[in-house]
Structure formats: structure tokens, C-alpha cells
Scaffold this motif. Structure first.
Motif, PDB file in Angstrom:
ATOM      1  N   GLU A   1       0.422  -1.416   0.216  1.00 54.10           N
ATOM      2  CA  GLU A   1       0.218   0.244   0.068  1.00 54.10           C
ATOM      3  C   GLU A   1       1.148   1.310  -0.068  1.00 54.10           C
ATOM      4  OE1 GLU A   1      -2.968  -0.163  -0.801  1.00 54.10           O
ATOM      5  OE2 GLU A   1      -3.040  -1.558  -0.590  1.00 54.10           O
ATOM      6  N   GLY A   2       1.970   1.028  -0.502  1.00 57.24           N
ATOM      7  CA  GLY A   2       3.409   2.089  -0.743  1.00 57.24           C
ATOM      8  C   GLY A   2       3.322   2.885  -1.808  1.00 57.24           C
ATOM      9  N   PRO A   3       4.076   3.545  -1.874  1.00 58.97           N
ATOM     10  CA  PRO A   3       4.157   4.654  -2.995  1.00 58.97           C
ATOM     11  C   PRO A   3       4.231   4.093  -4.639  1.00 58.97           C
ATOM     12  CG  PRO A   3       5.781   5.073  -1.375  1.00 58.97           C
ATOM     13  CD  PRO A   3       5.173   3.933  -0.579  1.00 58.97           C
ATOM     14  N   LEU A   4       3.799   4.666  -5.369  1.00 62.64           N
ATOM     15  CA  LEU A   4       4.176   4.251  -6.561  1.00 62.64           C
ATOM     16  C   LEU A   4       4.969   4.182  -7.025  1.00 62.64           C
ATOM     17  CD1 LEU A   4       0.226   5.716  -8.088  1.00 62.64           C
ATOM     18  CD2 LEU A   4       0.473   3.161  -6.556  1.00 62.64           C
ATOM     19  N   TRP A   5       5.630   3.756  -7.965  1.00 63.27           N
ATOM     20  CA  TRP A   5       6.939   3.186  -8.665  1.00 63.27           C
ATOM     21  C   TRP A   5       6.804   3.242  -9.937  1.00 63.27           C
ATOM     22  CZ3 TRP A   5      10.501  -1.211  -8.680  1.00 63.27           C
ATOM     23  CH2 TRP A   5      11.698  -0.744  -9.944  1.00 63.27           C
TER      24      TRP A   5
ATOM     25  N   PHE B   1       8.802   8.206  -8.378  1.00 60.63           N
ATOM     26  CA  PHE B   1       7.339   8.039  -6.776  1.00 60.63           C
ATOM     27  C   PHE B   1       6.902   8.858  -6.758  1.00 60.63           C
ATOM     28  CE2 PHE B   1      11.822   6.011  -7.364  1.00 60.63           C
ATOM     29  CZ  PHE B   1      11.670   4.935  -6.802  1.00 60.63           C
ATOM     30  N   PRO B   2       5.490   8.123  -7.068  1.00 60.55           N
ATOM     31  CA  PRO B   2       4.667   9.253  -6.586  1.00 60.55           C
ATOM     32  C   PRO B   2       3.602   8.803  -4.835  1.00 60.55           C
ATOM     33  CG  PRO B   2       3.605   9.369  -9.115  1.00 60.55           C
ATOM     34  CD  PRO B   2       5.381   8.432  -8.652  1.00 60.55           C
TER      35      PRO B   2
ATOM     36  N   ASN C   1       8.752  17.267 -10.915  1.00 57.30           N
ATOM     37  CA  ASN C   1       9.917  18.015  -9.750  1.00 57.30           C
ATOM     38  C   ASN C   1      11.206  17.078  -9.375  1.00 57.30           C
ATOM     39  OD1 ASN C   1       9.598  20.846 -10.645  1.00 57.30           O
ATOM     40  ND2 ASN C   1       7.576  20.666 -10.177  1.00 57.30           N
ATOM     41  N   ARG C   2      10.281  16.455  -8.968  1.00 55.42           N
ATOM     42  CA  ARG C   2      10.719  14.745  -8.476  1.00 55.42           C
ATOM     43  C   ARG C   2      11.141  13.221  -9.226  1.00 55.42           C
ATOM     44  NH1 ARG C   2       9.248  15.494  -1.386  1.00 55.42           N
ATOM     45  NH2 ARG C   2       9.102  17.456  -1.887  1.00 55.42           N
ATOM     46  N   ALA C   3      11.150  13.863 -10.276  1.00 55.67           N
ATOM     47  CA  ALA C   3      11.670  13.051 -11.464  1.00 55.67           C
ATOM     48  C   ALA C   3      13.354  12.988 -11.108  1.00 55.67           C
ATOM     49  CB  ALA C   3      11.264  13.336 -12.813  1.00 55.67           C
ATOM     50  N   GLN C   4      13.895  11.205 -10.460  1.00 55.69           N
ATOM     51  CA  GLN C   4      15.052  11.426 -10.065  1.00 55.69           C
ATOM     52  C   GLN C   4      16.103  10.032 -10.843  1.00 55.69           C
ATOM     53  OE1 GLN C   4      13.707   9.963  -6.450  1.00 55.69           O
ATOM     54  NE2 GLN C   4      15.031   7.733  -6.630  1.00 55.69           N
ATOM     55  N   LEU C   5      17.379  10.163 -10.765  1.00 52.76           N
ATOM     56  CA  LEU C   5      17.812   9.662 -11.862  1.00 52.76           C
ATOM     57  C   LEU C   5      17.745   7.891 -10.811  1.00 52.76           C
ATOM     58  CD1 LEU C   5      21.556  11.522 -12.491  1.00 52.76           C
ATOM     59  CD2 LEU C   5      19.396  10.728 -13.365  1.00 52.76           C
TER      60      LEU C   5
END
Length: 681
Positions: A607-611, A630-631, A645-649
Motif C-alpha cells: 500500500e506504499g508509494p507508486l513507482w 515515486f508519487p 520536479n521529483r523525477a530522479q536518476l
């Protein structure tokens, strides 16, 4: 920490905590950590700044730098000013020229074992004596001298990160700090102090505004021996601003020093060889602070501990890392490895012995790196030490309030929350996220430290490249066989024999198997067992220069709606290591950007964040070939925020040995997502 030291501390803590007065209020959660950065060869500002930046990377509260040898070289304030310009957050505490901080005192013969363990040798509480009287190094009634203008200027240059070493009046150290020794050192209060304090300011209670034109060494502009343009740090020649309050750090190793520190210091450094001794000194300091009218909670008490990490865990012996610090003439000494030191600090913290520790590396260039990349990293993983700075000043790091002024202040203007307040809050949160991201990436056992991933099935004889022992997969785990001379450790103890290992599930730093500072992480993917090697000394960590990221843009944070699939869908995706593996998709995430609705297939853990694994029109050009997002976990209606803005490598952007999945079919956007992390610098 071994049972020897813990046992001693436990009994004493029970007695102290039984009163129910000090122990519960005293512990404040996370540790405070500081380190001494005093290079004996005095190489100048460059090498010192490099060590201080290393300490800042570990998020230490402050470092102490001294100028106590009298040899040629940068003096304390000049050195601190240079280091301040090379750092951003860490606190900088200086020792006045001529003052000898206790950790830098000349070596003395080691006491005998029986003498060293006497309470008097470790400054346990003694009967109270009258408070110190005024001296040449103090103000009226035993108070410390007003802040020299140079320290106020330094605090301004450092953005509130400066700290000042203060000495108890009437001591030889205080006389040296004032630039005078010999019989005249005990002269009357108010006598002329040394050149550093010539601009010390007015007496207690007067406005603390230094004289205009006072420079770093107290000289006015008209009396300076060289023009301001020739000074190595011209900014220090500017007038100091009013009401700056560098943090005051004092030694509390003797009875007069404890009385002084309890009244005037913000941070008191104590010396103790056991938690029980530290508790005793702490109780005495807090009691004295209460009697002097101070809130004892406003005093931070740190145990000063010399550390020798040269021999690693194998060097630990009874009386050192194996059983607690060993008493020596220069103070308690820990000798061992970073892991045992982390255990020791954690155990003392649990005992309520102190607010934290001031660690004095025996060999700064060697020991500080092992301290930051080993001990501090473990304490961070255990939740005992910060992973980011809570603010920008040393007082904020230490949780200290600014002193209250009773002079008139400008009228405050009530802030009206405007239309852009949410955007401002989101931008600040994004900056904190960026800082934490770089911290995690550059951690001693973060992605930059990964140097190899070995699949055991590729090594039929069980011999992994550059890794001792024999590693054999048997379906349920990995069987490791080694002899003690191989140098492997299991659970931080030298290992010889045979053991069955399962997959490591905790942080990489806590992996069961280690080889020196390296961590050997056991993993399994689709029934295939492997071993990853994390090395804090990896070339990628040393060469890292940062992550290129686009400045925060609120237009890239849009509402999204998650729709789960009826059942999870497993697709075969190519991975960065060239193999294809199954990837479980949980549903679709819909959002509107660029004027139309778009969808991305997403994974989810419980039930955690999406990936989200996605690519876009910038991928492989101005951005890495794909990125992760990771929304937050959606609410009951499936609502969440898609914040690019939180897109990450992905991890494989930092090391080639990760198994990052490529974007699923349909997850390549036809627009340019010019937001978030883009590439490595």
C-alpha cells in the motif's frame, strides 16, 4: 559495544534514573556529533577545508580548529574565515591563539592503570567551591570577556555558524588565551587583554556593538600594519554587526571549569571513560546550571573522546573498543574500528550519558574519513544521527535558542499569506528533497559505492573475483566457507568456518558480511543468488560532482489518479545489465500535462508509494535515458500528485552494476519533461 562497558554504565544509570528527574528530560533523541580537525603539520587552509568538507558531508554539528602550537601558519580566525567560505552548513569552533584546547594538550606520561581509574582523574563531581572571580581573561564577577569583534565578524561571514572556545578565568589557559603568561597573568579584572581581545566590547550589560573599523586582530583601520587590500581575508576587517552570538564552547574537565561552563557555555566538553562517569559529570553540570539560574536544558554536554581507527575492528582490545575507552593522560582513548565505535556511541546514548560526542581523531586525515564513512553512516542508518541539517546556523544544529535581548527591536510586520504561499512551501520542500537525495547518493554505502555485482551461477567453483572464501548457492541461500585469515567478517566479528546466508534486507551498511570497510550484500533475483560489493573508497564517490537538476517549477506538479488492475500484470523488461526480468505492474496513473491526458503503467509495493519508470523526449539527450518517479500513495479515491520536479536518476546512472528495469511499453512520453534530475555533472 562490548558487555564490559555496557555493564558498568547500566548499573549507574538505574540508580540515576530511579529519581525520575534528570534521565527522561535529558535525552533529546538524536545525537550531536563534533570532531577536532587539527593537522599537526599545519598545511594551511586548503587541506583543512578538505577535512571540514568531509565532516560536513557527514552532517556533523561542528568541527573544532585550533592555533595552539605557535608555529608559523594560518592563525585560527584567518583559517576559520577561509574554511567558512569553502563550506555551507557545518559549525566552525575556533581556539584563540595561545590557548591550548584539552584535546591538543602536549602528551604526558600515561598514568598507571590504578591511578587512571580514580574518579579524580576523570573529573567526577567534587564538593562545590565558590564560583571563579574575575581575571584578566574574564569580565566582571568571573564572567567571560565580551565577544571580540573578530568573532562577531566571523559569525557574520559564516552565516551564524561560528563558535568560540572560552576558558575558565584564573587559569593558565585563560591567560594564554589573553596573550599573557607568567606572574602578570593573574592581574586584576579589566587589565589589558591580548591583541585578539583589544576590541572586546563594553562591559556586561552594555550594548554589544563593537567599535567601527575593528579588524580580525582587534586593530583599527588606522592602526593596521597593512592596507585592508593586503589582508588575506579583507572581509574580516569590516566592522562587526551588533548582536551576533557565536556559540561558546568550554572545557568542563575540572571543578572550576565545570562551574564556569555551567554558567556561561552553550556547549560543555567533558571527559569520561565509562557511561557512569559521564552521567555523574553531566548531573553535576546540570545541577550547577540550575543553581546559577540557567535552564539546564540550554546546555549541551558532549563527551570528548580520542579515537584511533587505524587498525580497524581487529585492533579493538579490552579497555579500548572491546570494552569502552581506555583512560590516558590526554583523555579517554578508543582504539578499534568504525563499527564498534558506532556501537559504543549508541550504547552510551542509550545510557543517557551525554547529548553527544566530540571526537578527536588521532590521525585526522585517516581517522576522519573512517569516522564519517563508517561510524556516522551506521548511526544515521540506525536513526540516531541526522541525515540533513535542520537549519543554517550552529545554534540550529544544536537546538539552541538565540540569547534574548532587552533592547528595543524593530516592529514586526505581520506576514500576509499570499496566493503563492503554497508554491513557496512546495519549493522549499523540493530543496530539502534535493539535499536528502544527494546525501543518500553520496552515502558511504550508497549507489556510488557499488563496485561489483557477482552472480554465483556464473562462478561454478564458488570463487568470486577479488572476494575471498567460497560462495555456493543451494536454492535457499548462499553457503559461505572461509578461514579466518581470509579477513572476512560476519556480523562484525572475524569469521572462519561455514555459514548459510539469506538475502540481506536492511541498509547496505548493515550487511552481515564485510571485508575491511567493504560490505558484501547478498541478493536474490528470480531465484538467482548474487553478491554485491559496496566500497566507501570507490572511485565514483571521489569523482562525484553532483546531479544536474532543473529548478522547481510548480507547473510540473499536477493531480493524478491511480486505477489498479484487477490483478497484477507481470511483463518481461530488459534490465541495465543486459538481462530480461519480470516486472510486476499494479495499475495505471492518469494525469494531464501539455494540454492532454496521459497515462503511465506503474508498479507498487503493498500500500506504499507508486513507482513509475518512464522516458520522454529529453531522454538520452539532455536527460538520462530513463528516469524514476515515486508519487505518494493514492488515497481511497485513487488521487495523488504527479510531481515531475521529483523525477530522479535511476541507480544505474551512478554505477554500472545495478539491474534497473527499462520503461514498460507505453511509458515513453512524447513531450519533453524538463523537470527534476537530468544527468550527472
Amino acid at each position: 559495544m562490548r558487555a564490559t562497558g555496557a555493564g558498568k554504565g547500566t548499573g549507574r544509570r538505574s540508580a540515576v534514573a530511579g529519581g525520575g528527574r534528570m534521565s527522561g528530560r535529558y535525552r533529546r533523541g538524536m545525537l550531536h556529533l563534533a570532531a577536532a580537525v587539527d593537522l599537526p603539520d599545519r598545511p594551511g587552509a586548503g587541506p583543512c577545508a578538505e577535512l571540514v568538507r568531509l565532516a560536513e558531508h557527514g552532517r556533523l554539528d561542528f568541527v573544532t580548529l585550533g592555533d595552539s602550537t605557535g608555529r608559523p601558519g594560518a592563525e585560527a580566525l584567518d583559517l576559520l574565515a577561509a574554511v567558512a567560505s569553502a563550506t555551507r552548513r557545518i559549525g566552525l569552533v575556533g581556539v584563540l591563539p595561545g590557548a591550548v584546547a584539552p584535546w591538543a594538550a602536549p602528551a604526558a606520561p600515561e598514568p598507571t592503570a590504578s591511578a587512571a581509574l580514580e574518579p579524580a582523574a576523570w573529573a567526577v563531581p567534587e564538593p562545590a567551591t565558590p564560583e571563579p572571580v574575575g581575571s584578566a581573561a574574564s569580565g566582571p564577577a568571573g564572567r567571560p570577556a565580551p565577544e571580540p569583534a573578530a568573532w562577531a565578524v566571523l559569525d557574520r561571514i559564516a552565516g551564524g555558524r561560528a563558535g568560540r572556545w572560552i576558558e575558565a578565568p584564573g587559569t593558565e589557559a585563560a591567560a594564554r588565551a589573553a596573550g599573557r603568561t607568567g606572574p602578570e597573568a593573574a592581574g586584576p579584572a579589566g587589565a589589558a587583554r591580548g591583541p585578539w581581545d583589544a576590541a572586546g566590547g563594553a562591559a556586561e550589560g552594555a550594548p554589544d556593538v563593537p567599535e567601527a573599523g575593528v579588524g580580525v586582530r582587534g586593530a583599527t583601520a588606522s592602526s593596521a600594519s597593512a592596507p585592508a587590500r593586503d589582508h588575506p581575508h579583507p572581509t574580516l576587517l569590516a566592522p562587526a554587526p551588533p548582536r551576533t552570538h557565536p556559540v561558546r564552547v568550554a572545557d568542563a574537565g575540572t571543578r572550576p571549569a565545570r562551574a564556569f561552563a555551567a554558567r556561561f557555555a552553550d556547549v560543555a566538553l567533558v571527559r569520561a571513560a565509562t557511561p557512569a562517569q559521564a552521567v555523574a559529570v553531566r548531573e553535576d553540570l546540570r545541577s550547577r546550571a540550575t543553581r546559577s539560574g540557567r535552564d539546564p536544558g540550554a546546555l549541551r554536554i558532549l563527551v570528548s573522546l580520542r579515537v584511533d581507527l587505524g587498525g580497524g575492528e581487529r585492533a579493538a582490545e579490552p579497555g579500548h573498543g572491546g570494552g569502552g575507552p581506555r583512560p590516558t593522560a590526554q583523555g579517554p582513548l578508543y582504539r578499534g574500528g568504525p563499527v564498534d565505535l558506532a556501537d559504543l556511541l549508541a550504547a552510551w546514548h542509550t545510557e543517557g550519558a551525554a547529548d553527544g560526542f566530540h571526537l578527536v581523531p588521532v590521525e585526522p586525515r585517516r581517522d576522519l574519513e573512517r569516522l564519517v564513512n563508517g561510524t556516522v553512516a551506521l548511526l544515521q542508518h540506525r536513526g540516531l544521527f541526522r541525515t540533513f541539517y535542520p537549519g543554517g546556523t550552529l545554534r540550529e544544529h544544536l537546538g539552541l535558542a538565540r540569547p534574548v535581548h532587552h533592547s528595543p527591536r524593530p516592529k514586526k510586520i505581520k506576514h500576509i499569506k499570499g496566493w503563492n504561499s503554497m508554491a513557496i512551501d512546495a519549493s522549499d520542500a523540493w530543496k530539502q528533497w534535493r539535499e536528502k537525495r544527494e546525501e543518500s547518493v553520496t552515502a558511504p554505502y550508497g549507489p556510488l559505492a557499488l563496485t561489483a555485482t557477482h552472480w554465483i551461477e556464473d562462478q561454478p567453483e564458488g570463487r568470486l573475483p577479488d572476494i575471498p572464501g567460497t560462495w555456493v548457492a543451494d536454492g535457499e541461500g548462499v553457503v559461505l566457507t572461509a578461514v579466518e585469515t581470509d579477513g572476512l567478517q560476519v556480523d562484525r566479528r572475524p569469521f572462519g568456518g561455514e555459514i548459510r546466508l539469506t538475502a540481506d534486507t536492511g541498509p547496505e551498511a548493515a550487511a552481515r558480511v564485510s571485508l575491511g570497510e567493504k560490505r558484501l550484500v547478498v541478493l536474490v533475483r528470480e531465484g538467482v543468488w548474487g553478491v554485491r560489493v559496496y566500497d566507501p573508497g570507490a572511485e565514483a564517490r571521489r569523482a562525484f560532482r553532483g546531479i544536474e537538476a532543473t529548478a522547481y517549477d510548480p507547473g510540473w506538479a499536477v493531480p493524478g489518479r491511480f486505477t489498479p488492475y484487477d490483478a497484477r500484470r507481470v511483463v518481461r523488461l530488459g534490465n541495465a545489465d543486459g538481462r530480461a526480468r519480470g516486472f510486476a505492474l499494479a495499475g495505471e496513473l492518469a494525469f494531464t500535462v501539455g494540454g492532454r491526458e496521459r497515462t503511465l503503467a506503474v508498479a507498487r509495493q503493498g500500500e506504499g508509494p507508486l513507482w513509475v519508470v518512464f522516458a520522454d523526449a529529453t531522454s538520452g539527450d539532455t536527460s538520462f535515458r530513463f528516469r524514476f518517479l515515486f508519487p505518494d500513495a493514492p488515497d481511497a479515491q485513487g488521487r495523488t500528485t504527479v510531481d515531475f520536479n521529483r523525477a530522479q536518476l535511476p541507480p544505474c546512472a551512478f554505477a554500472d552494476h545495478f539491474l534497473c528495469p527499462f520503461p514498460p511499453p507505453g511509458n515513453t512520453l512524447d513531450i519533453a519533461v524538463e523537470a527534476g534530475e537530468r544527468t550527472l555533472r
